[in-house]
Write a protein that holds these residues in place. Structure first.
Motif, PDB file in Angstrom:
ATOM      1  N   ASN A 193      -0.954 -10.977   4.549  1.00  0.00           N
ATOM      2  CA  ASN A 193      -0.177  -9.749   4.676  1.00  0.00           C
ATOM      3  C   ASN A 193      -0.594  -8.735   3.608  1.00  0.00           C
ATOM      4  OD1 ASN A 193       2.292  -7.973   4.005  1.00  0.00           O
ATOM      5  ND2 ASN A 193       2.858  -8.894   5.961  1.00  0.00           N
ATOM      6  N   VAL A 194      -1.008  -7.555   4.046  1.00  0.00           N
ATOM      7  CA  VAL A 194      -1.495  -6.523   3.122  1.00  0.00           C
ATOM      8  C   VAL A 194      -0.390  -6.063   2.177  1.00  0.00           C
ATOM      9  CG1 VAL A 194      -2.522  -4.224   2.933  1.00  0.00           C
ATOM     10  CG2 VAL A 194      -3.226  -5.758   4.772  1.00  0.00           C
ATOM     11  N   SER A 195       0.826  -5.930   2.688  1.00  0.00           N
ATOM     12  CA  SER A 195       1.936  -5.467   1.851  1.00  0.00           C
ATOM     13  C   SER A 195       2.223  -6.445   0.715  1.00  0.00           C
ATOM     14  CB  SER A 195       3.194  -5.275   2.705  1.00  0.00           C
ATOM     15  OG  SER A 195       3.031  -4.201   3.602  1.00  0.00           O
ATOM     16  N   TRP A 196       2.179  -7.740   1.005  1.00  0.00           N
ATOM     17  CA  TRP A 196       2.388  -8.732  -0.046  1.00  0.00           C
ATOM     18  C   TRP A 196       1.239  -8.718  -1.044  1.00  0.00           C
ATOM     19  CZ3 TRP A 196       6.247 -11.808  -1.732  1.00  0.00           C
ATOM     20  CH2 TRP A 196       7.398 -11.900  -0.939  1.00  0.00           C
ATOM     21  N   PHE A 197       0.031  -8.536  -0.542  1.00  0.00           N
ATOM     22  CA  PHE A 197      -1.143  -8.463  -1.417  1.00  0.00           C
ATOM     23  C   PHE A 197      -1.013  -7.300  -2.399  1.00  0.00           C
ATOM     24  CE2 PHE A 197      -5.380  -6.889  -2.434  1.00  0.00           C
ATOM     25  CZ  PHE A 197      -6.081  -8.043  -2.766  1.00  0.00           C
ATOM     26  N   MET A 198      -0.685  -6.109  -1.882  1.00  0.00           N
ATOM     27  CA  MET A 198      -0.560  -4.925  -2.734  1.00  0.00           C
ATOM     28  C   MET A 198       0.663  -5.026  -3.648  1.00  0.00           C
ATOM     29  SD  MET A 198      -3.219  -3.154  -2.165  1.00  0.00           S
ATOM     30  CE  MET A 198      -2.771  -1.633  -3.029  1.00  0.00           C
ATOM     31  N   ARG A 199       1.689  -5.668  -3.152  1.00  0.00           N
ATOM     32  CA  ARG A 199       2.873  -5.876  -3.997  1.00  0.00           C
ATOM     33  C   ARG A 199       2.525  -6.747  -5.193  1.00  0.00           C
ATOM     34  NH1 ARG A 199       8.394  -9.153  -2.119  1.00  0.00           N
ATOM     35  NH2 ARG A 199       9.159  -9.561  -4.213  1.00  0.00           N
ATOM     36  N   GLY A 238       5.784   5.722  -4.916  1.00  0.00           N
ATOM     37  CA  GLY A 238       6.209   5.151  -3.649  1.00  0.00           C
ATOM     38  C   GLY A 238       5.338   3.992  -3.202  1.00  0.00           C
ATOM     39  N   ARG A 239       5.235   3.823  -1.899  1.00  0.00           N
ATOM     40  CA  ARG A 239       4.441   2.721  -1.364  1.00  0.00           C
ATOM     41  C   ARG A 239       2.964   3.096  -1.340  1.00  0.00           C
ATOM     42  NH1 ARG A 239       5.585   2.348   5.138  1.00  0.00           N
ATOM     43  NH2 ARG A 239       4.733   4.377   5.743  1.00  0.00           N
ATOM     44  N   PHE A 240       2.122   2.101  -1.246  1.00  0.00           N
ATOM     45  CA  PHE A 240       0.687   2.347  -1.230  1.00  0.00           C
ATOM     46  C   PHE A 240       0.268   2.958   0.108  1.00  0.00           C
ATOM     47  CE2 PHE A 240       1.193  -1.780   0.715  1.00  0.00           C
ATOM     48  CZ  PHE A 240       0.225  -1.826   1.714  1.00  0.00           C
ATOM     49  N   GLY A 241      -0.859   3.649   0.099  1.00  0.00           N
ATOM     50  CA  GLY A 241      -1.392   4.219   1.336  1.00  0.00           C
ATOM     51  C   GLY A 241      -2.410   3.273   1.950  1.00  0.00           C
TER      52      GLY A 241
END
Length: 324
Positions: A135-141, A164-167
């Motif tokens: 999951n990209v969101s977990w990776f970036m988190r 905010g959140r990553f792009g």
């Protein structure tokens, strides 16, 4: 309103994505604050080390990255088949490198007996962790939260560190992938931090060049595997020397003290990608300005927007820059 992240990531269309994170207001990720004369350069090492660590835990490969003074660029490839091949024990060992897990998963890793009535809970937990590891969101988190906490601790402050959140931008074809990678690797050249790619520390290009001198490729970056189709799934299907020559010649054209051009050797790779030569410099200078959202040739974008049920379809006109 931005689309939910799960709607932006479509593995049917592409496993490749360009992710960006930017510091809030005047917060410094790296670089030197001219007002206070304080240097934050050591933080580049934090980001790079964490990025390499995460790539070895997640089923997400790093294609390119650049760590700038107030933002980061990362080009990734999501590899769900890799995660499916892991045993339950390997999934848990990888997850425990990043997070505590549960008492049940810790007991399993120690080889302790598990009650039958807990097996269903255990299986659901492993299934959840396996999904998170692609999951990209977990990776970036796991990247951004770690850096934010460490930077705030060093600065003796609290509050938001990132904007905010990553792009994230889907890269729908090889032309989009290679031009985005070159754009990322040449960030320090454009910012006049370095004159040439081999001088651009804390970029994937710098690491690839260092490894090439020794006759190999970095094991934490997705390798260039040449043009053999059988290798396509395992890496980037172009020659590493072509890519390094391409960014070197492109980097020369961006220097204020030297007028350059893309020579005949590099024209070969542009022809294979079906990118017009007169568009190449625009792509590698202003990739994020030209493209907002998914990137690819016209047909690739049409298919992506149809599957994702987009009402607005940006970048269709700009997609002409990716085709001859």
């Amino acid at each position: 309103m931005p689309k939910p992240r799960k709607q932006q990531i479509s593995l049917i269309d592409t496993p490749y994505y360009h992710c960006t994170s930017r510091c809030v207001r005047r917060a410094y990720l790296c670089g030197k604050d001219s007002k206070t004369n304080k240097s934050y350069e050591h933080r580049r090492g934090w980001v790079e080390k964490r990025l390499i660590f995460l790539s070895q835990a997640y089923a997400i490969d790093i294609c390119a990255y650049a760590i700038m003074s107030n933002h980061t660029h990362i080009v990734i490839k999501i590899n769900p088949e890799k995660a499916k091949s892991w045993t339950d024990l390997e999934v848990l060992n990888r997850w425990h490198k990043l997070h505590f897990g549960t008492q049940l998963t810790k007991k399993y890793c120690k080889g302790e007996d598990m009650s039958i009535h807990l097996s269903e809970t255990f299986n659901e937990t492993v299934k959840c962790y396996r999904k998170r590891l692609v999951n990209v969101s977990w990776f970036m988190r796991d990247l951004n939260e770690y850096i934010a906490r460490r930077a705030n601790s060093e600065d003796e402050c609290t509050g938001r560190f990132w904007e905010g959140r990553f792009g994230s931008q889907p890269l729908l074809d090889e032309a989009a992938l290679l031009s985005c990678m070159a754009y990322v690797d040449l960030n320090p050249v454009r910012a006049k931090i370095a004159n040439l790619p081999e001088d651009s520390e804390f970029t994937s290009a710098h690491k690839r060049i260092q490894a090439t001198i020794k006759g190999n490729q970095p094991n934490y970056l997705l390798p260039f595997t040449g043009h053999v189709k059988a290798h396509k799934a395992a890496g980037i299907s172009f020659q590493l020397k072509d890519y390094l020559q391409l960014i070197d010649e492109t980097g020369k054209t961006m220097r204020d003290d030297k007028r350059g051009y893309i020579d005949e050797n590099n024209n070969k790779i542009l022809s294979r990608l079906s990118i017009r030569e007169d568009n190449w410099l625009d792509l590698t200078r202003e990739f994020e300005t030209i493209f907002k959202g998914a990137v690819g040739a016209h047909n690739s974008l049409e298919r992506y927007y149809y599957r994702q049920q987009y009402k607005r379809r940006p970048n269709l006109n700009q997609s002409e820059k990716l085709s001859a």
